[in-house]
Design a protein around this motif. Sequence first.
Motif, PDB file in Angstrom:
ATOM      1  N   MET A  95       1.046  -1.354   0.088  1.00 31.90           N
ATOM      2  CA  MET A  95      -0.106   0.089  -0.226  1.00 31.90           C
ATOM      3  C   MET A  95       0.804   1.575  -0.386  1.00 31.90           C
ATOM      4  SD  MET A  95      -3.058  -0.692  -0.637  1.00 31.90           S
ATOM      5  CE  MET A  95      -2.847  -2.157  -1.349  1.00 31.90           C
ATOM      6  N   ILE A  96       2.437   1.816   0.454  1.00 33.81           N
ATOM      7  CA  ILE A  96       2.853   1.975   0.545  1.00 33.81           C
ATOM      8  C   ILE A  96       3.382   2.624  -0.891  1.00 33.81           C
ATOM      9  CG2 ILE A  96       5.524   3.451   1.428  1.00 33.81           C
ATOM     10  CD1 ILE A  96       3.186   2.713   3.712  1.00 33.81           C
ATOM     11  N   LEU A  97       3.463   1.811  -1.636  1.00 29.34           N
ATOM     12  CA  LEU A  97       4.331   1.515  -3.100  1.00 29.34           C
ATOM     13  C   LEU A  97       2.896   1.719  -3.798  1.00 29.34           C
ATOM     14  CD1 LEU A  97       6.682   0.999  -5.257  1.00 29.34           C
ATOM     15  CD2 LEU A  97       5.797  -0.794  -5.283  1.00 29.34           C
ATOM     16  N   ALA A  98       1.923   1.604  -3.685  1.00 28.05           N
ATOM     17  CA  ALA A  98       0.717   2.062  -4.531  1.00 28.05           C
ATOM     18  C   ALA A  98       0.402   3.409  -4.264  1.00 28.05           C
ATOM     19  CB  ALA A  98      -0.577   1.489  -3.359  1.00 28.05           C
ATOM     20  N   GLY A  99       0.627   3.741  -2.679  1.00 29.99           N
ATOM     21  CA  GLY A  99       0.581   5.470  -3.125  1.00 29.99           C
ATOM     22  C   GLY A  99       1.022   6.213  -3.423  1.00 29.99           C
ATOM     23  N   ILE A 133       2.976   5.658  -6.143  1.00 26.08           N
ATOM     24  CA  ILE A 133       2.700   5.847  -7.509  1.00 26.08           C
ATOM     25  C   ILE A 133       2.010   6.864  -7.710  1.00 26.08           C
ATOM     26  CG2 ILE A 133       1.501   4.255  -9.324  1.00 26.08           C
ATOM     27  CD1 ILE A 133       3.538   1.737  -7.934  1.00 26.08           C
ATOM     28  N   LEU A 134       0.680   6.525  -7.693  1.00 24.86           N
ATOM     29  CA  LEU A 134      -0.867   7.521  -7.269  1.00 24.86           C
ATOM     30  C   LEU A 134       0.449   8.833  -7.117  1.00 24.86           C
ATOM     31  CD1 LEU A 134      -3.338   5.961  -5.353  1.00 24.86           C
ATOM     32  CD2 LEU A 134      -3.560   6.484  -8.254  1.00 24.86           C
ATOM     33  N   ALA A 135       0.795   9.448  -6.572  1.00 30.25           N
ATOM     34  CA  ALA A 135       1.526  10.582  -6.337  1.00 30.25           C
ATOM     35  C   ALA A 135       1.904  10.675  -7.011  1.00 30.25           C
ATOM     36  CB  ALA A 135       2.032  11.173  -4.374  1.00 30.25           C
ATOM     37  N   GLU A 136       3.158   9.927  -7.775  1.00 30.32           N
ATOM     38  CA  GLU A 136       3.978  10.428  -9.022  1.00 30.32           C
ATOM     39  C   GLU A 136       3.286  10.498 -10.321  1.00 30.32           C
ATOM     40  OE1 GLU A 136       7.114  10.748 -10.887  1.00 30.32           O
ATOM     41  OE2 GLU A 136       7.477   9.849  -8.738  1.00 30.32           O
ATOM     42  N   LYS A 179       2.543   5.206 -16.647  1.00 31.58           N
ATOM     43  CA  LYS A 179       4.150   5.274 -16.504  1.00 31.58           C
ATOM     44  C   LYS A 179       4.738   5.423 -14.864  1.00 31.58           C
ATOM     45  CE  LYS A 179       6.627   9.168 -18.445  1.00 31.58           C
ATOM     46  NZ  LYS A 179       6.779  10.654 -18.543  1.00 31.58           N
ATOM     47  N   ALA A 180       3.737   5.920 -14.467  1.00 34.54           N
ATOM     48  CA  ALA A 180       4.121   6.274 -12.570  1.00 34.54           C
ATOM     49  C   ALA A 180       4.957   4.539 -12.574  1.00 34.54           C
ATOM     50  CB  ALA A 180       3.609   6.493 -11.635  1.00 34.54           C
ATOM     51  N   ILE A 181       3.801   3.402 -12.464  1.00 31.31           N
ATOM     52  CA  ILE A 181       4.483   2.132 -11.775  1.00 31.31           C
ATOM     53  C   ILE A 181       5.686   1.748 -12.783  1.00 31.31           C
ATOM     54  CG2 ILE A 181       3.465  -0.627 -12.723  1.00 31.31           C
ATOM     55  CD1 ILE A 181       0.520   0.596 -12.242  1.00 31.31           C
ATOM     56  N   ILE A 182       5.404   2.088 -13.814  1.00 34.00           N
ATOM     57  CA  ILE A 182       7.264   1.858 -15.013  1.00 34.00           C
ATOM     58  C   ILE A 182       8.628   3.152 -14.003  1.00 34.00           C
ATOM     59  CG2 ILE A 182       8.618   2.079 -17.249  1.00 34.00           C
ATOM     60  CD1 ILE A 182       5.740   1.303 -19.111  1.00 34.00           C
ATOM     61  N   GLU A 183       8.421   3.828 -14.252  1.00 35.45           N
ATOM     62  CA  GLU A 183       9.015   4.416 -13.284  1.00 35.45           C
ATOM     63  C   GLU A 183       9.226   3.610 -12.136  1.00 35.45           C
ATOM     64  OE1 GLU A 183       8.326   8.253 -13.022  1.00 35.45           O
ATOM     65  OE2 GLU A 183       8.011   8.194 -15.551  1.00 35.45           O
ATOM     66  N   LYS A 184       8.118   3.602 -10.910  1.00 34.39           N
ATOM     67  CA  LYS A 184       9.403   2.992  -9.158  1.00 34.39           C
ATOM     68  C   LYS A 184       9.041   1.795  -8.968  1.00 34.39           C
ATOM     69  CE  LYS A 184       7.914   7.157  -7.440  1.00 34.39           C
ATOM     70  NZ  LYS A 184       9.049   7.977  -6.790  1.00 34.39           N
ATOM     71  N   VAL A 185       8.539   0.642  -9.678  1.00 33.82           N
ATOM     72  CA  VAL A 185       8.875  -1.042  -9.718  1.00 33.82           C
ATOM     73  C   VAL A 185      10.074  -1.348 -10.671  1.00 33.82           C
ATOM     74  CG1 VAL A 185       6.721  -1.356 -10.039  1.00 33.82           C
ATOM     75  CG2 VAL A 185       7.516  -1.862 -11.482  1.00 33.82           C
ATOM     76  N   PRO A 186      10.837  -2.240  -9.979  1.00 38.36           N
ATOM     77  CA  PRO A 186      12.002  -2.807 -10.755  1.00 38.36           C
ATOM     78  C   PRO A 186      11.487  -3.135 -11.838  1.00 38.36           C
ATOM     79  CG  PRO A 186      11.491  -3.547  -8.599  1.00 38.36           C
ATOM     80  CD  PRO A 186      10.528  -2.758  -8.527  1.00 38.36           C
ATOM     81  N   PRO A 187      12.537  -2.988 -12.919  1.00 33.23           N
ATOM     82  CA  PRO A 187      12.779  -3.321 -14.191  1.00 33.23           C
ATOM     83  C   PRO A 187      12.185  -4.301 -15.280  1.00 33.23           C
ATOM     84  CG  PRO A 187      14.200  -1.987 -13.920  1.00 33.23           C
ATOM     85  CD  PRO A 187      14.400  -1.954 -12.314  1.00 33.23           C
ATOM     86  N   GLU A 188      12.692  -5.879 -13.878  1.00 29.57           N
ATOM     87  CA  GLU A 188      12.002  -7.453 -14.239  1.00 29.57           C
ATOM     88  C   GLU A 188      11.358  -7.198 -13.959  1.00 29.57           C
ATOM     89  OE1 GLU A 188      14.632  -7.103  -9.873  1.00 29.57           O
ATOM     90  OE2 GLU A 188      14.359  -6.190 -11.863  1.00 29.57           O
ATOM     91  N   THR A 189       9.801  -6.737 -12.923  1.00 29.28           N
ATOM     92  CA  THR A 189       8.753  -6.585 -12.435  1.00 29.28           C
ATOM     93  C   THR A 189       8.094  -5.901 -13.459  1.00 29.28           C
ATOM     94  OG1 THR A 189       8.959  -5.504 -10.536  1.00 29.28           O
ATOM     95  CG2 THR A 189      10.150  -7.361 -10.411  1.00 29.28           C
ATOM     96  N   ILE A 190       8.029  -5.160 -14.245  1.00 30.61           N
ATOM     97  CA  ILE A 190       7.489  -4.195 -15.177  1.00 30.61           C
ATOM     98  C   ILE A 190       6.243  -4.974 -15.620  1.00 30.61           C
ATOM     99  CG2 ILE A 190       6.656  -3.236 -16.904  1.00 30.61           C
ATOM    100  CD1 ILE A 190       9.125  -1.330 -16.087  1.00 30.61           C
ATOM    101  N   ASP A 191       6.002  -6.586 -15.732  1.00 27.28           N
ATOM    102  CA  ASP A 191       5.572  -6.836 -16.971  1.00 27.28           C
ATOM    103  C   ASP A 191       4.441  -7.660 -15.603  1.00 27.28           C
ATOM    104  OD1 ASP A 191       6.673  -6.170 -19.378  1.00 27.28           O
ATOM    105  OD2 ASP A 191       7.349  -8.367 -19.231  1.00 27.28           O
ATOM    106  N   ILE A 192       5.026  -8.444 -14.998  1.00 29.40           N
ATOM    107  CA  ILE A 192       3.856  -8.634 -13.753  1.00 29.40           C
ATOM    108  C   ILE A 192       3.047  -7.575 -12.901  1.00 29.40           C
ATOM    109  CG2 ILE A 192       5.513  -8.826 -12.085  1.00 29.40           C
ATOM    110  CD1 ILE A 192       4.205 -12.359 -11.275  1.00 29.40           C
TER     111      ILE A 192
END
Length: 190
Positions: free
Chosen positions: A16-20, A22-25, A154-167
Motif C-alpha cells: 500500500m505504501i508503494l501504491a500511494g 505511484i498515485l502521487a507520482e 507511467k508511474a508504475i514503470i518508473e517506481k517498480v524494478p525493471p524485471e517486475t514491470i510486466d507482472i
Amino acid sequence: MNRYEIRLSGAGGQGMILAGKILAEAGVMVDNLNISQSQSYGPESRGGASRSEIVFDEDQIDFPKVIKPDLLVCLTQESFDQYGSDLKSYGVIIVDSRIDISAVRQEFKDNVYQLNILDLAARKIGEEISANMIVLGVISRIIQNKIPVEFIKKAIIEKVPPETIDINMEAFDLGFDLKLDKRSYIYGRI
C-alpha cells in the motif's frame, strides 16, 4: 478538481505504501495539480499495520493529511475496523472479499465494494504481493477523470524494478478490468 483524498490501508508487505507513491507520482504529471503523500506503518516490515494517504487539489494543500477520504481501500480486517467509518458521505470503500463488513455504518453500505483482490493476486498473478497493483487498477478506473490511466501506468514503470514491470502491468490491467456495478459511477465526485 477540488480536494480529493485517498487512503490505502492494509498490512506491511501488501504494497500500500508503494501504491500511494505511484498515485502521487502520477498526480505530479497532471498540470496544475498539487499533491501530498504520507505514509505510516508499524515497526514490523511484514504483517504490521500500514497506510498511505494521498491528497490531490488544484488549490494549495493547506493540510497534507487525509481528513475524511473520498476513496478508502482496506485489505485487512484491522484496517477496515479502524478506518471503515471514516469516510465522506459520498465516498467509496474498496475492501478485500475476506473482510467482514457487517459493522459498516448504514449510510456507507451502498458505497462498499468487496472484491477478491488478494485471491486474484495469488491465483491469477501467482503472488499475493501483486494485490497493490490490482488495487491501483481499480482506483485508476474510478479516478480516470482526475488522473489519466496512462500517467498511472507511467508511474508504475518508473517506481517498480525493471524485471517486475510486466507482472505489475498484468496485475494493474486485471484490477482495471474488474467488474464494478453502476454504483461506481453514480457519484459525480469519483
